[in-house]
Design an enzyme around this catalytic site. Structure first.
Site, PDB file in Angstrom:
ATOM      1  N   LYS A  65       0.830  -1.152   0.113  1.00 32.91           N
ATOM      2  CA  LYS A  65      -0.038   0.113   0.152  1.00 32.91           C
ATOM      3  C   LYS A  65       0.907   1.093   0.165  1.00 32.91           C
ATOM      4  O   LYS A  65       0.588   2.268  -0.748  1.00 32.91           O
ATOM      5  CB  LYS A  65      -0.948  -0.113   1.131  1.00 32.91           C
ATOM      6  CG  LYS A  65      -2.092  -1.188   1.029  1.00 32.91           C
ATOM      7  CD  LYS A  65      -2.788  -1.164   2.409  1.00 32.91           C
ATOM      8  CE  LYS A  65      -3.723  -2.469   2.215  1.00 32.91           C
ATOM      9  NZ  LYS A  65      -4.593  -2.769   3.601  1.00 32.91           N
ATOM     10  N   GLN A 109      -4.639  -1.320   9.670  1.00 29.62           N
ATOM     11  CA  GLN A 109      -4.536  -2.728   9.087  1.00 29.62           C
ATOM     12  C   GLN A 109      -5.137  -3.702   9.975  1.00 29.62           C
ATOM     13  O   GLN A 109      -4.666  -3.813  11.139  1.00 29.62           O
ATOM     14  CB  GLN A 109      -2.832  -2.916   8.835  1.00 29.62           C
ATOM     15  CG  GLN A 109      -2.803  -3.940   8.247  1.00 29.62           C
ATOM     16  CD  GLN A 109      -3.378  -4.260   6.828  1.00 29.62           C
ATOM     17  OE1 GLN A 109      -3.179  -3.431   5.847  1.00 29.62           O
ATOM     18  NE2 GLN A 109      -3.703  -5.415   6.315  1.00 29.62           N
ATOM     19  N   ASP A 132     -11.179   2.662   3.828  1.00 27.55           N
ATOM     20  CA  ASP A 132     -11.709   1.305   3.769  1.00 27.55           C
ATOM     21  C   ASP A 132     -13.187   0.903   3.979  1.00 27.55           C
ATOM     22  O   ASP A 132     -13.787  -0.057   3.585  1.00 27.55           O
ATOM     23  CB  ASP A 132     -11.014   0.498   5.035  1.00 27.55           C
ATOM     24  CG  ASP A 132      -9.842  -0.192   4.732  1.00 27.55           C
ATOM     25  OD1 ASP A 132      -9.694  -0.550   3.520  1.00 27.55           O
ATOM     26  OD2 ASP A 132      -9.223  -0.888   5.488  1.00 27.55           O
TER      27      ASP A 132
END
Ligand code: NAD
Length: 297
Positions: A65, A109, A132
């Site tokens: 990422k 994460q 997200d």
């Protein structure tokens, strides 16, 4: 066999929906969007990833990422926290990032180390920075058909369809898997595209019958080659989200690729299908939040 051998070896049957190429196109569009934003007097979009602990797959994802976001022209920061961090410390980090004007996207994460409440941490993220798409606010927006941030993997499935001229309108779409991350949000996105949606899961009685009736099958289960090619309607579109590593070290999807490609009209390979789209859509979401937060949407 190379990582993208499925994507490159199409000689018969279905159109192979090349996620690597599609993701590259999305990333190029995002990079152009960043350039335009900055050239127009805006500030560089900022993405911050919070990584708690040393889970090896998470470290790999975070590095990917970071690299992709840097290439797209973002300002990227990874906040690394010890595996034994307290809930209050992780929450304090999210609060600090919520208050930092230069941070447009916050990604915590997952999974978090045992003992930490991931739902509570996720819910603290400012919905305007929730790249997200996992906060309740963004989930509600998705269900209500309002503008918001959509989870990256299902958004990537839709993007693959859009960029290959595959319309979901009026289609019978079977989604296998009902996770918050993939199955449920994909079902909402397909519904918003006027599909007739059936969600199958581990308690579904006759999965094969549902697949046989489907114009589009989306498999997000995590069981190697669960869906057989013989279950598919002739000409069906198959989006295979599953990523399963076999004892031989190879990655396989939730769909039996070689038989499925004989019946399908289009299919995503594994690897090289839906997988590469997730990071691409994370970048697209971050550019979008940055534009909105700078009043340049
Ligand atoms: P999950 O474990 O949260 O959910 C799996 C779902 O499959 C559940 O809803 C369950 O009811 C259903 N299921 C289990 N066994 C079944 C069966 N025999 N028949 C029908 N349904 C069954 O998984 P997830 O997070 O949604 O991920 C699913 C798969 O997608 C995994 O292989 C994961 O690695 C992969 N994935 C890929 C990406 C990506 O491409 N970037 C992102 C997320 C997940």
């Amino acid at each position: 066999m190379s990582q993208d051998s499925n994507a490159s070896s199409a000689t018969s049957g279905a159109q192979i929906l090349d996620g690597k190429a599609t993701a590259a196109a999305v990333r190029a569009d995002v990079a152009a969007g960043v350039d335009a934003l900055v050239a127009g007097g805006g500030r560089q979009p900022g993405l911050t990833v919070v990584l708690v602990g040393e889970d090896p797959p998470s470290q790999v994802y975070v590095r990917s990422k970071d690299r992709a976001a840097t290439e797209a022209g973002f300002r990227v920061e990874t906040v690394r926290m010890a595996a034994d961090s307290q809930q209050a410390d992780v929450e304090a980090t999210v609060r600090r990032l919520n208050g930092d004007d230069g941070v447009d996207g916050i990604l915590v994460q997952l999974p978090l180390p045992k003992g930490l409440d991931a739902d509570a941490v996720t819910e603290l993220i400012d919905p305007a920075k929730d790249v997200d798409g996992l906060t309740k606010d963004n989930i509600a927006r998705l269900v209500l058909g309002q503008d918001g941030l959509v989870p990256c993997t299902p958004a990537g499935c839709i993007e693959i369809c859009d960029r290959h001229g595959i319309s979901l309108s009026g289609k019978d779409v079977v989604v296998i898997g009902r996770s918050h991350l993939v199955g449920k949000p994909f079902a909402q996105l397909a519904l918003a595209r006027n599909a007739t949606v059936t969600i199958c899961h581990s308690r579904t009685r006759d999965l094969e019958a549902h697949c046989r009736a489907a114009d589009v099958v989306v498999a997000a289960v995590g069981v190697t080659e669960l869906v057989k090619g013989s279950w598919l309607k002739e000409g069906a579109v198959v989006l295979d989200v599953g990523i399963n590593r076999g004892d031989d070290g190879k990655l396989r999807g939730d769909v039996e690729f070689e038989t499925a490609r004989q019946r399908a009209s289009a299919i995503t390979p594994v690897p090289g299908g839906v997988g590469p789209m997730t990071i691409a859509m994370l970048l697209a979401n971050t550019l979008e939040t940055s534009r909105r937060r700078q009043g340049r949407a």
